[in-house]
Design an enzyme around this catalytic site. Sequence first.
Site, PDB file in Angstrom:
ATOM      1  CE1 TYR A  97      -3.028  -3.048   0.308  1.00 25.77           C
ATOM      2  CE2 TYR A  97      -3.345  -2.568   2.634  1.00 25.77           C
ATOM      3  CZ  TYR A  97      -3.611  -3.346   1.530  1.00 25.77           C
ATOM      4  OH  TYR A  97      -4.462  -4.421   1.647  1.00 25.77           O
ATOM      5  N   GLY A 152     -18.331  -3.934  -0.783  1.00 26.81           N
ATOM      6  CA  GLY A 152     -18.234  -3.992  -2.242  1.00 26.81           C
ATOM      7  C   GLY A 152     -17.427  -2.842  -2.807  1.00 26.81           C
ATOM      8  NE  ARG A 153     -12.074  -4.351  -4.869  1.00 24.87           N
ATOM      9  CZ  ARG A 153     -10.993  -4.458  -4.115  1.00 24.87           C
ATOM     10  NH1 ARG A 153     -10.598  -3.414  -3.398  1.00 24.87           N
ATOM     11  NH2 ARG A 153     -10.302  -5.578  -4.052  1.00 24.87           N
ATOM     12  N   GLY A 154     -17.083   0.054  -1.717  1.00 25.76           N
ATOM     13  CA  GLY A 154     -17.825   1.306  -1.637  1.00 25.76           C
ATOM     14  C   GLY A 154     -19.154   1.278  -2.377  1.00 25.76           C
ATOM     15  CG  PHE A 155     -21.853  -1.393  -5.589  1.00 26.11           C
ATOM     16  CD1 PHE A 155     -22.008  -0.708  -6.791  1.00 26.11           C
ATOM     17  CD2 PHE A 155     -22.845  -2.280  -5.197  1.00 26.11           C
ATOM     18  CE1 PHE A 155     -23.134  -0.900  -7.578  1.00 26.11           C
ATOM     19  CE2 PHE A 155     -23.974  -2.478  -5.982  1.00 26.11           C
ATOM     20  CZ  PHE A 155     -24.117  -1.787  -7.175  1.00 26.11           C
ATOM     21  CG  PHE A 156     -23.263  -2.973  -0.883  1.00 26.84           C
ATOM     22  CD1 PHE A 156     -24.500  -3.197  -1.470  1.00 26.84           C
ATOM     23  CD2 PHE A 156     -22.267  -3.916  -1.061  1.00 26.84           C
ATOM     24  CE1 PHE A 156     -24.738  -4.338  -2.221  1.00 26.84           C
ATOM     25  CE2 PHE A 156     -22.499  -5.062  -1.808  1.00 26.84           C
ATOM     26  CZ  PHE A 156     -23.736  -5.273  -2.392  1.00 26.84           C
ATOM     27  CB  SER A 157     -20.903   3.585   0.650  1.00 24.28           C
ATOM     28  OG  SER A 157     -20.163   2.699   1.456  1.00 24.28           O
ATOM     29  CG  HIS A 211      -1.241  -8.796   0.056  1.00 24.78           C
ATOM     30  ND1 HIS A 211      -0.887  -7.474   0.095  1.00 24.78           N
ATOM     31  CD2 HIS A 211      -2.565  -8.808  -0.201  1.00 24.78           C
ATOM     32  CE1 HIS A 211      -1.953  -6.710  -0.121  1.00 24.78           C
ATOM     33  NE2 HIS A 211      -2.983  -7.500  -0.307  1.00 24.78           N
TER      34      HIS A 211
END
Length: 345
Positions: free
Chosen positions: A61, A212-217, A130
């Site tokens: 990262y 979901g990588r922010g999809f559900f936000s 990883h």
Amino acid sequence: MAAAVRRIKLGSQGLEVSAQGLGCMGMSAFYGPPKPESDMITLIHHAIDAGVTLLDTSDIYGPHTNEILLGKALKAGSGLREKVELATKFGISYQDGKREIRGDPAYVRAACEASLKRLQLDCVDLYYQHRIDTSVPIEVTMGELKKLVEEGKIKYIGLSEASASTIRRAHAVHPVTAVQLEWSLWSRDVEEEIVPTCRELGIGIVAYSPLGRGFFSSGPKLVENLSEGDFRKHQPRFQAENLDHNRQLFERVNEIAARKQCTPSQLALAWVHHQGDDVCPIPGTTKIENFNQNVGALSVKLSPEEMDELELIATVDAVKGDRYDGSMPTYKNSETPPPSSWKAT
């Protein structure tokens, strides 16, 4: 708020963590430009004060900058190191712009020592491979990790994105404490073989990208707000031809959330929490208000009927598009050669 975050046992070797962790990747990498260091340190301290103590990072990262950030955050407050369970990872290396997956013993050791230096720590609580190096027997990689445990440089061993057979072979060398995998309402393929294998062996499960990588936000409109450097722009599930289909899942989740008087992201997180006390989701965020909302998911209770309803709309094939593009190896191809094939160099 601290009282809302219960503690769970992760795996069967003695590691105890907050029932929800904090994924720190987006603070430094992959989801657009790095965020201001002072803001991220404030957020990390806020999370610890709230009772979220499993902090998840990796040497890739940045690369490296997220570990440096975590090291500074833990040094910036008195007694913070004793309050957290710090997880980092090795195994993805960039050389001359080319990605390599490595699990050879010399690399394992060098990566661990470099991470400890960046984190300003003597010991990492949970050290994951990883991605699996399919050219090195998993027994060889685990053998070196076992030595690092014996030397006190790491406390517990984890694997990320490993197949069931790889997990079994690794666990036979030294107990694996946790397996990190993508698990959410739009990534459920792990339930067939990998999750049951972990449970059979007493291995804890850490669910990354539980939103979901922010999809559900925020649903499909998330894509409109992604910066140019955000790798999600290029992921199959966020491409126009798939996104329009995937919108239906978000809308159904949103309807149920409205009925429950919670946000769709809280509902999606609550679904992961209801998978069992051996599961710790690690949603990432860079904003305190989003963090507070995520912690609120711990108090969203779902009945068996509501779980059934969610699982009926979020079937394995309800989502279009792969989790990654073809360039990222995942657990699907993580078989490694037999130990007899390894020639130490």
